[in-house]
Design a protein around this motif. Structure first.
Motif, PDB file in Angstrom:
ATOM      1  N   ALA A  66     -51.605  -3.347  -1.004  1.00 12.16           N
ATOM      2  CA  ALA A  66     -52.987  -3.674  -0.634  1.00 12.16           C
ATOM      3  C   ALA A  66     -53.169  -3.544   0.876  1.00 12.16           C
ATOM      4  O   ALA A  66     -54.188  -3.046   1.367  1.00 12.16           O
ATOM      5  N   ARG A  67     -52.149  -3.951   1.639  1.00 15.69           N
ATOM      6  CA  ARG A  67     -52.204  -3.844   3.100  1.00 15.69           C
ATOM      7  C   ARG A  67     -52.241  -2.367   3.511  1.00 15.69           C
ATOM      8  O   ARG A  67     -53.015  -1.968   4.374  1.00 15.69           O
ATOM      9  N   PHE A  68     -51.393  -1.565   2.838  1.00 17.97           N
ATOM     10  CA  PHE A  68     -51.360  -0.131   3.119  1.00 17.97           C
ATOM     11  C   PHE A  68     -52.733   0.497   2.817  1.00 17.97           C
ATOM     12  O   PHE A  68     -53.252   1.299   3.591  1.00 17.97           O
ATOM     13  N   GLU A  69     -53.346   0.068   1.687  1.00 22.21           N
ATOM     14  CA  GLU A  69     -54.667   0.608   1.317  1.00 22.21           C
ATOM     15  C   GLU A  69     -55.719   0.262   2.380  1.00 22.21           C
ATOM     16  O   GLU A  69     -56.602   1.072   2.668  1.00 22.21           O
ATOM     17  N   GLU A  70     -55.591  -0.939   2.965  1.00 21.93           N
ATOM     18  CA  GLU A  70     -56.531  -1.306   4.041  1.00 21.93           C
ATOM     19  C   GLU A  70     -56.362  -0.367   5.227  1.00 21.93           C
ATOM     20  O   GLU A  70     -57.329   0.072   5.852  1.00 21.93           O
ATOM     21  N   THR A  88     -60.710   2.427  -0.670  1.00 20.51           N
ATOM     22  CA  THR A  88     -59.482   2.080  -1.402  1.00 20.51           C
ATOM     23  C   THR A  88     -59.340   0.572  -1.625  1.00 20.51           C
ATOM     24  O   THR A  88     -58.373   0.126  -2.218  1.00 20.51           O
ATOM     25  N   THR A  89     -60.320  -0.222  -1.131  1.00 21.32           N
ATOM     26  CA  THR A  89     -60.102  -1.670  -1.097  1.00 21.32           C
ATOM     27  C   THR A  89     -61.039  -2.466  -2.017  1.00 21.32           C
ATOM     28  O   THR A  89     -61.177  -3.679  -1.867  1.00 21.32           O
ATOM     29  N   LEU A  90     -61.671  -1.792  -2.951  1.00 24.19           N
ATOM     30  CA  LEU A  90     -62.597  -2.496  -3.843  1.00 24.19           C
ATOM     31  C   LEU A  90     -61.816  -3.382  -4.824  1.00 24.19           C
ATOM     32  O   LEU A  90     -60.895  -2.910  -5.491  1.00 24.19           O
TER      33      LEU A  90
END
Ligand SMILES: C[S@@+](CC[C@H](N)C(=O)[O-])C[C@H]1O[C@@H](n2cnc3c(N)ncnc32)[C@H](O)[C@@H]1O
Length: 207
Positions: free
Chosen positions: A153-157, A170-172
């Protein structure tokens, strides 16, 4: 930030070569979505963000289908498919899913394949979907939702800014979306490469 204008610009550019890149990569999700939807003869279906119409050949032909998209260039490609395949049950319209022109309760069911996170305001899109879908109607989302793994999730942010330039977020967060619109989840399946996307069948709980 994605805006309606930037989405149109991005997807008008994608139009010509979208199918070359995304037809196969996303095909499992579209197939699973259509299975979960389980469209019955005569049911009126709305496909939001129909794009180049890659899902259209998968639906039954004895149901009226309306496909909307904000990008006229993506829809041009969908129109070619409709003409080539003789899909006389399909009606395509340029429309912003955040402010649809359909009356309330217009559709028995709604699909949105890889769309909600490509729209400037996903919540407006879902709110409109709930409005135009009949109470109790089926709504199928195929989308990447924020990972439940904290590291991922951090990587997606971190990569969200780059992804926006290509036309999606990517963060929905699925759970937030479901709770905000009081949707009821029926079934969900992980799909596509690395099971990174989800196909989610929901019911519209609006009275
Ligand atoms: C990633 S593509 C998915 C296309 C297609 N559903 C598929 O399965 O390949 C996202 C689509 O959503 C459309 N879109 C994004 N925001 C929209 C909005 N506010 N209203 C209508 N369409 C929108 C884009 O123009 C694009 O065609």
């Amino acid at each position: 930030m994605l805006t309606a204008d930037s989405v149109v610009k991005i997807y008008d550019r994608w139009g010509r070569f979208y199918d070359i890149v995304f037809k196969w990569i996303f095909s499992e999700g579209r197939n699973v979505g259509v299975e979960l939807l389980d469209l019955k003869a005569g049911e009126r279906l709305l496909e939001v963000g129909v794009g180049t119409g890659l899902s259209l050949p998968l639906y039954r032909r004895d149901s009226p289908i309306v496909g909307i998209d904000i990008s006229s260039k993506m829809l041009e490609k969908a129109r070619e498919k409709v003409d080539n395949l003789g899909l006389r049950n399909v009606d395509l319209q340029v429309m912003d899913a955040q402010a649809m022109t359909f009356p309330d309760d217009s559709f028995d069911c709604v699909t949105a394949c890889y769309v909600v996170s490509a729209a400037p305001d996903p919540h407006k899109v879902v709110s409109e979907i709930c409005r135009v879908c009949k109470p109790g109607g089926r709504i199928v989302f195929i989308n990447h939702f924020k990972s439940q793994n904290r590291l991922l999730a951090r990587f997606e942010e971190l990569i969200n800014g780059i992804c926006r330039k290509f036309g999606w977020e990517t963060t929905l967060d699925l759970e937030t979306l479901i709770a905000a619109h009081k949707l009821v989840i029926g079934v969900q399946e992980r799909v596509n490469i690395f099971d990174y996307w989800r196909a989610v069948l929901c019911y519209n709980s609006r009275k």
